[in-house]
Design a protein around this motif. Sequence first.
Motif, PDB file in Angstrom:
ATOM      1  N   VAL A  13       8.601 -20.672 -13.151  1.00 22.50           N
ATOM      2  CA  VAL A  13       9.548 -20.410 -12.065  1.00 22.50           C
ATOM      3  C   VAL A  13      10.510 -19.298 -12.468  1.00 22.50           C
ATOM      4  CG1 VAL A  13      11.511 -21.391 -10.811  1.00 22.50           C
ATOM      5  CG2 VAL A  13       9.391 -22.667 -10.982  1.00 22.50           C
ATOM      6  N   ILE A  14      10.980 -19.320 -13.689  1.00 24.83           N
ATOM      7  CA  ILE A  14      11.891 -18.274 -14.155  1.00 24.83           C
ATOM      8  C   ILE A  14      11.189 -16.917 -14.154  1.00 24.83           C
ATOM      9  CG2 ILE A  14      13.136 -17.422 -16.191  1.00 24.83           C
ATOM     10  CD1 ILE A  14      13.867 -20.376 -16.754  1.00 24.83           C
ATOM     11  N   ILE A  15       9.958 -16.881 -14.610  1.00 26.18           N
ATOM     12  CA  ILE A  15       9.197 -15.621 -14.595  1.00 26.18           C
ATOM     13  C   ILE A  15       9.036 -15.127 -13.164  1.00 26.18           C
ATOM     14  CG2 ILE A  15       6.906 -14.630 -15.026  1.00 26.18           C
ATOM     15  CD1 ILE A  15       6.815 -16.405 -17.554  1.00 26.18           C
ATOM     16  N   LEU A  16       8.741 -16.018 -12.243  1.00 26.36           N
ATOM     17  CA  LEU A  16       8.599 -15.639 -10.840  1.00 26.36           C
ATOM     18  C   LEU A  16       9.910 -15.086 -10.277  1.00 26.36           C
ATOM     19  CD1 LEU A  16       6.843 -15.730  -8.205  1.00 26.36           C
ATOM     20  CD2 LEU A  16       7.950 -17.911  -7.763  1.00 26.36           C
ATOM     21  N   LEU A  17      11.031 -15.737 -10.576  1.00 22.58           N
ATOM     22  CA  LEU A  17      12.328 -15.280 -10.073  1.00 22.58           C
ATOM     23  C   LEU A  17      12.717 -13.921 -10.652  1.00 22.58           C
ATOM     24  CD1 LEU A  17      14.379 -18.607 -10.123  1.00 22.58           C
ATOM     25  CD2 LEU A  17      13.470 -17.396  -8.140  1.00 22.58           C
ATOM     26  N   VAL A  18      12.332 -13.646 -11.865  1.00 24.56           N
ATOM     27  CA  VAL A  18      12.683 -12.364 -12.477  1.00 24.56           C
ATOM     28  C   VAL A  18      11.793 -11.240 -11.955  1.00 24.56           C
ATOM     29  CG1 VAL A  18      12.684 -11.097 -14.665  1.00 24.56           C
ATOM     30  CG2 VAL A  18      13.705 -13.358 -14.533  1.00 24.56           C
ATOM     31  N   THR A  19      10.511 -11.497 -11.771  1.00 22.36           N
ATOM     32  CA  THR A  19       9.588 -10.428 -11.391  1.00 22.36           C
ATOM     33  C   THR A  19       9.521 -10.179  -9.893  1.00 22.36           C
ATOM     34  OG1 THR A  19       7.739 -11.990 -11.375  1.00 22.36           O
ATOM     35  CG2 THR A  19       8.130 -10.754 -13.414  1.00 22.36           C
ATOM     36  N   ALA A  20       9.858 -11.135  -9.050  1.00 22.39           N
ATOM     37  CA  ALA A  20       9.738 -10.955  -7.597  1.00 22.39           C
ATOM     38  C   ALA A  20      10.595  -9.797  -7.069  1.00 22.39           C
ATOM     39  CB  ALA A  20      10.062 -12.250  -6.876  1.00 22.39           C
ATOM     40  N   PRO A  21      11.873  -9.673  -7.445  1.00 25.51           N
ATOM     41  CA  PRO A  21      12.653  -8.524  -6.941  1.00 25.51           C
ATOM     42  C   PRO A  21      12.115  -7.182  -7.425  1.00 25.51           C
ATOM     43  CG  PRO A  21      14.119 -10.198  -7.821  1.00 25.51           C
ATOM     44  CD  PRO A  21      12.723 -10.605  -8.175  1.00 25.51           C
ATOM     45  N   LEU A  22      11.553  -7.144  -8.610  1.00 23.84           N
ATOM     46  CA  LEU A  22      11.014  -5.891  -9.122  1.00 23.84           C
ATOM     47  C   LEU A  22       9.792  -5.446  -8.331  1.00 23.84           C
ATOM     48  CD1 LEU A  22      11.302  -6.604 -12.958  1.00 23.84           C
ATOM     49  CD2 LEU A  22      12.831  -5.247 -11.545  1.00 23.84           C
ATOM     50  N   LEU A  23       9.020  -6.382  -7.859  1.00 21.18           N
ATOM     51  CA  LEU A  23       7.825  -6.032  -7.104  1.00 21.18           C
ATOM     52  C   LEU A  23       8.162  -5.492  -5.721  1.00 21.18           C
ATOM     53  CD1 LEU A  23       5.523  -9.054  -8.014  1.00 21.18           C
ATOM     54  CD2 LEU A  23       5.419  -6.729  -8.910  1.00 21.18           C
ATOM     55  N   THR A  24       9.189  -6.050  -5.081  1.00 19.76           N
ATOM     56  CA  THR A  24       9.521  -5.616  -3.725  1.00 19.76           C
ATOM     57  C   THR A  24      10.199  -4.251  -3.708  1.00 19.76           C
ATOM     58  OG1 THR A  24      11.617  -6.791  -3.791  1.00 19.76           O
ATOM     59  CG2 THR A  24       9.731  -7.969  -2.866  1.00 19.76           C
ATOM     60  N   GLN A  25      10.868  -3.855  -4.785  1.00 20.75           N
ATOM     61  CA  GLN A  25      11.559  -2.572  -4.815  1.00 20.75           C
ATOM     62  C   GLN A  25      10.643  -1.417  -5.193  1.00 20.75           C
ATOM     63  OE1 GLN A  25      14.877  -3.013  -7.389  1.00 20.75           O
ATOM     64  NE2 GLN A  25      15.996  -4.315  -6.009  1.00 20.75           N
ATOM     65  N   SER A  26       9.442  -1.703  -5.616  1.00 18.21           N
ATOM     66  CA  SER A  26       8.567  -0.631  -6.059  1.00 18.21           C
ATOM     67  C   SER A  26       7.650  -0.122  -4.946  1.00 18.21           C
ATOM     68  CB  SER A  26       7.729  -1.110  -7.239  1.00 18.21           C
ATOM     69  OG  SER A  26       6.869  -2.147  -6.812  1.00 18.21           O
ATOM     70  N   VAL A  27       7.870  -0.559  -3.714  1.00 21.73           N
ATOM     71  CA  VAL A  27       7.047  -0.115  -2.603  1.00 21.73           C
ATOM     72  C   VAL A  27       7.481   1.291  -2.203  1.00 21.73           C
ATOM     73  CG1 VAL A  27       6.413  -0.559  -0.214  1.00 21.73           C
ATOM     74  CG2 VAL A  27       6.719  -2.460  -1.793  1.00 21.73           C
ATOM     75  N   LYS A  28       6.523   2.216  -2.146  1.00 20.79           N
ATOM     76  CA  LYS A  28       6.833   3.592  -1.761  1.00 20.79           C
ATOM     77  C   LYS A  28       6.526   3.756  -0.281  1.00 20.79           C
ATOM     78  CE  LYS A  28       6.413   5.483  -6.230  1.00 20.79           C
ATOM     79  NZ  LYS A  28       7.615   5.762  -6.816  1.00 20.79           N
ATOM     80  N   VAL A  29       7.538   4.238   0.453  1.00 22.35           N
ATOM     81  CA  VAL A  29       7.415   4.397   1.892  1.00 22.35           C
ATOM     82  C   VAL A  29       7.767   5.834   2.250  1.00 22.35           C
ATOM     83  CG1 VAL A  29       8.294   3.628   4.115  1.00 22.35           C
ATOM     84  CG2 VAL A  29       8.023   1.997   2.280  1.00 22.35           C
ATOM     85  N   SER A  30       6.984   6.421   3.109  1.00 28.28           N
ATOM     86  CA  SER A  30       7.286   7.744   3.613  1.00 28.28           C
ATOM     87  C   SER A  30       7.987   7.583   4.959  1.00 28.28           C
ATOM     88  CB  SER A  30       5.995   8.548   3.782  1.00 28.28           C
ATOM     89  OG  SER A  30       6.299   9.802   4.328  1.00 28.28           O
ATOM     90  N   LEU A  31       9.296   7.835   4.985  1.00 27.61           N
ATOM     91  CA  LEU A  31      10.089   7.616   6.190  1.00 27.61           C
ATOM     92  C   LEU A  31       9.945   8.792   7.151  1.00 27.61           C
ATOM     93  CD1 LEU A  31      13.331   6.204   4.567  1.00 27.61           C
ATOM     94  CD2 LEU A  31      11.525   4.932   5.712  1.00 27.61           C
ATOM     95  N   PRO A  32      10.012   8.528   8.449  1.00 25.81           N
ATOM     96  CA  PRO A  32       9.904   9.621   9.417  1.00 25.81           C
ATOM     97  C   PRO A  32      11.159  10.478   9.411  1.00 25.81           C
ATOM     98  CG  PRO A  32      10.346   7.560  10.527  1.00 25.81           C
ATOM     99  CD  PRO A  32      10.127   7.222   9.088  1.00 25.81           C
ATOM    100  N   LYS A  33      11.005  11.721   9.788  1.00 25.29           N
ATOM    101  CA  LYS A  33      12.132  12.651   9.828  1.00 25.29           C
ATOM    102  C   LYS A  33      12.605  12.800  11.266  1.00 25.29           C
ATOM    103  CE  LYS A  33      10.848  15.144   5.692  1.00 25.29           C
ATOM    104  NZ  LYS A  33      10.994  13.987   4.924  1.00 25.29           N
ATOM    105  N   THR A  34      13.919  12.881  11.443  1.00 21.60           N
ATOM    106  CA  THR A  34      14.502  13.048  12.769  1.00 21.60           C
ATOM    107  C   THR A  34      15.492  14.198  12.735  1.00 21.60           C
ATOM    108  OG1 THR A  34      16.307  11.515  12.307  1.00 21.60           O
ATOM    109  CG2 THR A  34      14.315  10.581  13.289  1.00 21.60           C
ATOM    110  N   ALA A  35      15.892  14.616  13.903  1.00 24.06           N
ATOM    111  CA  ALA A  35      16.891  15.677  14.001  1.00 24.06           C
ATOM    112  C   ALA A  35      18.262  15.113  13.633  1.00 24.06           C
ATOM    113  CB  ALA A  35      16.923  16.238  15.417  1.00 24.06           C
ATOM    114  N   GLU A  36      19.088  15.946  13.062  1.00 24.95           N
ATOM    115  CA  GLU A  36      20.425  15.528  12.675  1.00 24.95           C
ATOM    116  C   GLU A  36      21.267  15.290  13.926  1.00 24.95           C
ATOM    117  OE1 GLU A  36      24.199  17.403  10.310  1.00 24.95           O
ATOM    118  OE2 GLU A  36      22.182  17.952   9.683  1.00 24.95           O
ATOM    119  N   THR A  37      22.027  14.216  13.910  1.00 26.91           N
ATOM    120  CA  THR A  37      22.884  13.901  15.049  1.00 26.91           C
ATOM    121  C   THR A  37      24.338  14.024  14.638  1.00 26.91           C
ATOM    122  OG1 THR A  37      22.908  11.551  14.501  1.00 26.91           O
ATOM    123  CG2 THR A  37      21.192  12.292  16.013  1.00 26.91           C
ATOM    124  N   THR A  38      25.177  14.303  15.605  1.00 26.30           N
ATOM    125  CA  THR A  38      26.614  14.382  15.340  1.00 26.30           C
ATOM    126  C   THR A  38      27.251  13.071  15.788  1.00 26.30           C
ATOM    127  OG1 THR A  38      27.000  15.383  17.500  1.00 26.30           O
ATOM    128  CG2 THR A  38      26.697  16.869  15.642  1.00 26.30           C
TER     129      THR A  38
END
Length: 136
Positions: A29-54
């Motif tokens: 359980v301790i190993i699971l609690l330590v490694t779970a946050p590390l796995l979710t933060q390593s996801v690489k996502v390409s975010l869409p680009k938008t025009a700058e707003t004021t």
Amino acid sequence: MAFNTQSEDQDAVSEINVTPLVDVMLVLVIILLVTAPLLTQSVKVSLPKTAETTPDVKDQPMQLGIDAQGLVTLNKKPIADLPALETALAEELKNNPETAVHLYADQGVIYSKVAEVMAAAQHAGITKLAFVTVEQ
């Protein structure tokens, strides 16, 4: 060397010792609690680009400042006295009933000066007043 043979008086131990099982499960359980946050933060996502707003200038809160000498400013413009502050706040409140005010007070200002400025804002009809602080 003599071996004990099981006699009829001695019953076989039929209980399972669960202490090692609990220890192993807690480590897992301790190993699971330590490694779970590390796995979710390593996801690489390409975010869409938008025009700058004021930002919408109409909804920006007013900046009410009090410096160390007690000089009051409204949106970085000096205010002569508290009645002038009340008048300026009341005019802004007429233009925008949802006006919010952010109060920036120097830490060296006497508390009575801050209380006077807050009272002037209340007399002008301001109901949304927030104190701005800095994290340390």
